[in-house]
Design a protein around this motif. Structure first.
Motif, PDB file in Angstrom:
ATOM      1  N   VAL A 168     -40.081 -12.646 -10.611  1.00  0.00           N
ATOM      2  CA  VAL A 168     -39.451 -12.025 -11.784  1.00  0.00           C
ATOM      3  C   VAL A 168     -38.375 -12.973 -12.306  1.00  0.00           C
ATOM      4  CG1 VAL A 168     -37.900 -10.670 -10.250  1.00  0.00           C
ATOM      5  CG2 VAL A 168     -38.116 -10.043 -12.660  1.00  0.00           C
ATOM      6  N   ASN A 169     -38.298 -13.079 -13.616  1.00  0.00           N
ATOM      7  CA  ASN A 169     -37.256 -13.882 -14.252  1.00  0.00           C
ATOM      8  C   ASN A 169     -36.149 -12.953 -14.741  1.00  0.00           C
ATOM      9  OD1 ASN A 169     -35.615 -15.530 -15.747  1.00  0.00           O
ATOM     10  ND2 ASN A 169     -37.226 -16.293 -17.113  1.00  0.00           N
ATOM     11  N   THR A 170     -34.980 -13.038 -14.105  1.00  0.00           N
ATOM     12  CA  THR A 170     -33.849 -12.172 -14.472  1.00  0.00           C
ATOM     13  C   THR A 170     -32.788 -12.923 -15.278  1.00  0.00           C
ATOM     14  OG1 THR A 170     -32.535 -12.664 -12.491  1.00  0.00           O
ATOM     15  CG2 THR A 170     -34.180 -10.933 -12.301  1.00  0.00           C
ATOM     16  N   ALA A 171     -33.088 -14.171 -15.667  1.00  0.00           N
ATOM     17  CA  ALA A 171     -32.099 -14.963 -16.404  1.00  0.00           C
ATOM     18  C   ALA A 171     -31.835 -14.342 -17.778  1.00  0.00           C
ATOM     19  CB  ALA A 171     -32.586 -16.395 -16.560  1.00  0.00           C
ATOM     20  N   ASN A 172     -30.653 -14.582 -18.311  1.00  0.00           N
ATOM     21  CA  ASN A 172     -30.341 -14.109 -19.664  1.00  0.00           C
ATOM     22  C   ASN A 172     -31.190 -14.816 -20.702  1.00  0.00           C
ATOM     23  OD1 ASN A 172     -28.136 -13.039 -18.166  1.00  0.00           O
ATOM     24  ND2 ASN A 172     -26.956 -12.883 -20.061  1.00  0.00           N
ATOM     25  N   GLY A 173     -31.343 -16.139 -20.543  1.00  0.00           N
ATOM     26  CA  GLY A 173     -32.010 -16.887 -21.602  1.00  0.00           C
ATOM     27  C   GLY A 173     -33.077 -17.854 -21.136  1.00  0.00           C
TER      28      GLY A 173
END
Ligand code: C2O
Ligand code: CU
Length: 472
Positions: free
Chosen positions: A240-245
């Motif tokens: 899963v990608n939880t980064a903001n940007g």
């Protein structure tokens, strides 16, 4: 090779000498798996307070904590139960999750269960629940219906709160999961650390435009993470990608990633890639075969990807070291070739047009818009319960937007006006709308209540690219 065979022989001898129950009869017994050292980046565990095997009941809080990232001085972070990511919530389809949540932050928050189909009152958006004030508690209580990897994060000032560390993974296993020799969850993030270890508090123009970018890549909250795997093993990665940007485009040299699932669980036709693109909010479920080479390392990188504004020129970055060690897997699990049947949604006969763009505002800076308006001024869309709608996304801006819709899974049915073949339909809740392009989704609104939709670059959502759909 010789060393690992020797170890295998020793293990077999040990098995003969010990009680059969201790070693188990199968080559995939946990005793063998334990030979590889644990990852330095394993997810935190949580205590299940409920004796019912079909209920996971936990206490979770949001609190200020201190965390050390790599060689950086200690960082003040916001955390669930003191860890980043928060503890793993592990369930089976049909299980009930009860979370007794308390907010120990200096500001109000909520928890949104990204991708989980649940009653709207449990969805954790300000549209459906009152903010949980500092010191206050709230119980989330729902049944998980779908297999897959989901995640949880605040839905208030989410650009700030998620960036400070408030996110966690929720895994839901289905009845017939494909076999693997090892399974890991990778919660991806990046974080910007100043020399003194602090996270910058203000939002500069680049971060406002592109989402807060980081100078440190995190896997399960760990910088320079090492993932330990056995030679020749079939490994499953749920990502899963939880980064903001940041968009991750994962590459592991010489190893193909077999994609078997995404946001809404298994896909129909597994496929191989050597560059797995994952936008903020998205999940992918991949299988891969580790090289049969003990005591070697591979470096997983994120490759350049052009999501607008020159981002295509960013150099590749290391994500994690994959360390191949321990007992060779003699008969690895087969890479899954069969997917799951995906119901093709009927073609909707009503369309919701949504043009995604940005514009400068009089007060300086810029706003993110849907049909030229910014949240909260975007009119709420009404849909009668059970009806289908097409969502016609038209991205006229100079950058990609990962579009997320709460409460259901949708299917992409056309890209740039070209129909997506039925065989390529998958269930998504977050999808990249590339810059200067159109994408049409089909959705069946089969759950009552107010559901949000927004760009999952959290600065874009908070900057106005967000709206509500009321199902009644
Ligand atoms: Cu992951 Cu509305 O968010
Ligand atoms: Cu966006």
């Amino acid at each position: 090779m010789r060393a690992s065979m020797t170890r295998g022989l020793l293990f077999a001898l040990a098995c003969t000498a010990l009680l059969a129950v201790a070693c188990g009869g199968s080559t995939s017994s946990p005793a063998i798996a334990a030979i590889a050292a644990p990852d330095d980046s394993a997810l935190a565990a949580i205590v299940d307070e409920n004796p019912d095997p079909h209920t996971l009941e936990v206490h979770l809080d949001a609190r200020v904590a201190t965390k050390v990232f790599g060689a950086s001085p200690p960082t003040a972070v916001w955390s669930y139960n003191g860890s980043i990511p928060g503890p793993l919530l592990d369930l089976n389809v049909g299980d009930r999750l009860i979370v007794h949540f308390t907010n120990h932050l200096p500001e109000s928050t909520t928890i949104h269960w990204h991708g989980v189909r649940l009653p709207a009152a449990m969805d954790g958006t300000p549209a459906m629940q009152s903010p949980i004030e500092p010191g206050a508690s709230f119980d989330y209580d729902f049944v998980v219906k779908d297999p897959g990897l989901f995640w949880f994060h605040p839905h208030m000032r989410s650009d700030v709160q998620v960036n400070k560390g408030l996110y966690g993974a929720l895994r839901v296993r289905g009845a017939n999961e494909p076999a693997s020799d090892d399974e890991k969850i990778l919660v991806l993030d990046d974080i910007k650390l100043k020399a003194d270890g602090s996270i910058p508090d203000y939002l500069d123009d680049t971060s406002r435009m592109m989402g807060r970018g980081g100078n440190t890549v995190l896997v399960n909250g760990t910088a320079n993470a090492t993932l330990r795997v056995r030679p020749n093993a079939t490994v499953r990665l749920r990502i899963v990608n939880t980064a903001n940007g940041r968009f991750f485009k994962l590459h592991l040299p010489g190893v193909a990633l077999r994609v078997v699932g995404t946001d809404g669980g298994p896909i129909a036709h597994p496929y191989d890639t050597d560059a797995l693109l994952i936008a903020p909010g998205e999940r992918y479920d991949v299988f891969l075969r580790i090289p049969d080479a003990a005591d070697t390392s591979l470096v997983m990188t994120t490759q350049a990807y052009d999501r607008g504004h020159e981002t295509g020129l960013d150099p590749p970055l290391d994500v994690a070291t994959v360390r191949v060690e321990g007992q060779r897997v003699a008969t690895p699990a087969t890479l899954p070739a069969q997917g799951a049947a995906i119901e093709a949604l009927p073609t909707p006969n009503q369309t919701l047009p949504m043009r995604l763009d940005e514009k400068s505002v009089d007060s300086g800076g810029f706003a993110f818009t849907i049909n030229d308006v910014s949240y909260p001024n975007i009119p709420t869309i009404d849909v009668p319960l059970g009806e289908m709608r097409a969502i016609a996304l038209d991205n006229t801006s100079e950058m990609d937007h990962p579009f997320h819709l709460h409460g259901l899974f949708f299917q992409a049915i056309a890209r740039g006006g070209v129909a997506v073949p039925e065989s390529e339909r998958v269930w998504k809740d977050t999808i990249i709308v590339p810059m200067k392009s159109t994408l049409t989704l089909a959705a069946r609104f089969d759950a009552l209540g107010m559901w949000m939709y927004h760009c999952h670059i959290l600065e874009h959502a908070e900057g106005g690219m967000m709206g509500d759909i009321m199902v009644r």
